[in-house]
Motif scaffolding. Structure first.
Motif, short mmCIF file in Angstrom:
data_model
loop_
_atom_site.label_atom_id
_atom_site.label_comp_id
_atom_site.label_asym_id
_atom_site.label_seq_id
_atom_site.Cartn_x
_atom_site.Cartn_y
_atom_site.Cartn_z
N ASP A 1 37.70 33.30 24.92
CA ASP A 1 38.57 34.02 25.86
C ASP A 1 39.01 33.15 27.03
O ASP A 1 39.58 33.65 28.00
CB ASP A 1 37.85 35.27 26.38
N SER B 1 42.64 34.70 35.20
CA SER B 1 42.00 36.01 35.31
C SER B 1 42.56 36.78 36.48
O SER B 1 42.84 37.99 36.39
CB SER B 1 40.48 35.84 35.48
N ASN C 1 41.90 45.03 30.79
CA ASN C 1 40.97 44.62 29.74
C ASN C 1 41.04 43.12 29.47
O ASN C 1 40.00 42.46 29.27
CB ASN C 1 41.26 45.40 28.45
N GLU C 2 42.26 42.59 29.48
CA GLU C 2 42.43 41.14 29.27
C GLU C 2 41.76 40.36 30.40
O GLU C 2 41.16 39.30 30.17
CB GLU C 2 43.91 40.78 29.18
N VAL D 1 39.18 41.41 32.33
CA VAL D 1 37.72 41.56 32.25
C VAL D 1 37.13 40.66 31.17
O VAL D 1 36.06 40.06 31.36
CB VAL D 1 37.34 43.04 32.00
N LYS D 2 37.81 40.54 30.03
CA LYS D 2 37.32 39.66 28.95
C LYS D 2 37.18 38.23 29.46
O LYS D 2 36.19 37.55 29.18
CB LYS D 2 38.30 39.68 27.77
N ARG D 3 38.17 37.78 30.22
CA ARG D 3 38.15 36.39 30.69
C ARG D 3 37.15 36.18 31.83
O ARG D 3 36.51 35.13 31.91
CB ARG D 3 39.57 35.98 31.09
N ALA E 1 34.38 37.84 32.20
CA ALA E 1 33.06 37.82 31.55
C ALA E 1 32.81 36.50 30.84
O ALA E 1 31.70 35.97 30.86
CB ALA E 1 32.95 38.98 30.55
N ALA E 2 33.86 35.93 30.24
CA ALA E 2 33.73 34.63 29.57
C ALA E 2 33.44 33.53 30.58
O ALA E 2 32.68 32.60 30.31
CB ALA E 2 35.00 34.31 28.79
N ASP F 1 34.67 43.21 36.76
CA ASP F 1 33.63 42.86 35.78
C ASP F 1 32.30 43.44 36.25
O ASP F 1 31.40 42.73 36.68
CB ASP F 1 33.54 41.33 35.65
#
Length: 289
Positions: free
Chosen positions: A2, A34, A54-55, A57-59, A61-62, A110
């Motif tokens: 991500d 992000s 959502n995009e 949060v994914k990044r 978290a990554a 996040d």
């Protein structure tokens, strides 16, 4: 998966591809991406077909998974650090990655890692505070990189990643007056001692003439605050436009900085100069979202 490879190039067929087969991210680049997705969510919300929240949060978290040293809670230089079994980079951090206004939004979005992001902020503040007791106490300058040494993070006297000036105020840390000031501008956080010192020092150092700002100042590798670079590099001038507006009494200095940016044509600048020039002007005119 991500995160982004830090560099793309155009191949002979005109396709945009990763510059290297073994891709690696740059922490600040993915922080900016992000944050950009967070801004998109704030502006367009659920009205767009892309779920920007959502995009984002994914990044975020990554980033926590791949670009944070969970022992010290420093930001590492990129996901490539985690992939090297034996290396000294796990205890290296880039001062211009200390983007607190991004991290404060990361905490809100996040939520699974909010406590850990708070630890990152605590570590950042600690590193800056300790540096202000050393070579930076009279100038507020931060080095391009900090390295772990005997439980503390210090400005290196050797090349760590890029140049012999990795322990000085150079082409990474020149972004600091902009990036650090945004926490005051957007979140109404008090002006830090570091920024107050830096603002006053640069005006004294240049006799309030932005054209006297140099493209490099010693921290670890020479007399702290002594210049070693050249003049008229907007990469070093533009960010001070942002820090100039966080304290009162800087109107003449702000206007002088603005005019200096306007007077150097786009065609005479590097892409880095033009990027920092545009960002700084967007902020200074109140047009940052």
């Amino acid at each position: 998966k991500d995160l982004m490879a830090w560099q793309q190039i155009k191949d002979s067929n005109g396709n945009i591809i990763n510059a290297e087969a073994e891709t690696s991210s740059a922490t600040d680049g993915d922080m900016e991406i992000s944050y950009g997705l967070i801004l998109a969510h704030k502006i367009w919300g659920e009205a767009d077909e892309i779920d920007y929240k959502n995009e984002a949060v994914k990044r975020i978290a990554a980033l926590m998974d791949s670009c944070v040293n969970k022992k010290d809670y420093i930001l590492t230089l990129g996901d490539w650090v985690k992939g090297i079994k034996e290396n000294n980079f796990k205890y290296v951090t880039r001062s211009s990655d200390f983007i607190l206004y991004h991290i404060r939004d990361f905490i809100k979005f996040d939520k699974n890692h909010s406590n850990e992001w708070n630890l990152v902020i605590k570590k950042i503040n600690s590193i800056i505070s300790e540096q202000m007791k050393r070579q930076s106490k009279d100038n507020g300058l931060m080095p391009d990189f900090f390295i772990g040494s005997k439980g503390k993070y210090i400005a290196p006297k050797v090349k760590v990643l890029e140049t012999i000036h990795d322990g000085d105020y150079y082409y990474n840390s020149c972004r600091i007056p902009w990036r650090y000031s945004m926490d005051t501008i957007l979140n109404n956080k008090p002006v830090t001692s570091q920024l107050h010192t830096l603002n006053n020092w640069i005006k004294r150092e240049t006799s309030s003439n932005p054209e006297n700002i140099k493209s490099g100042y010693y921290i670890a590798n020479g007399s702290p605050g002594k210049p070693f670079g050249s003049s008229n590099d907007l990469s070093f001038i533009a960010p001070f436009l942002v820090s100039s507006i966080i304290e009162k009494g800087n109107d003449a200095w702000t206007l002088s900085l603005w005019n200096t940016l306007i007077n150097k044509p786009i065609t005479k600048c590097t892409f880095y100069e033009n990027t920092l020039k545009l960002i700084s002007m967007i902020v200074a005119t109140g047009n940052w979202y």
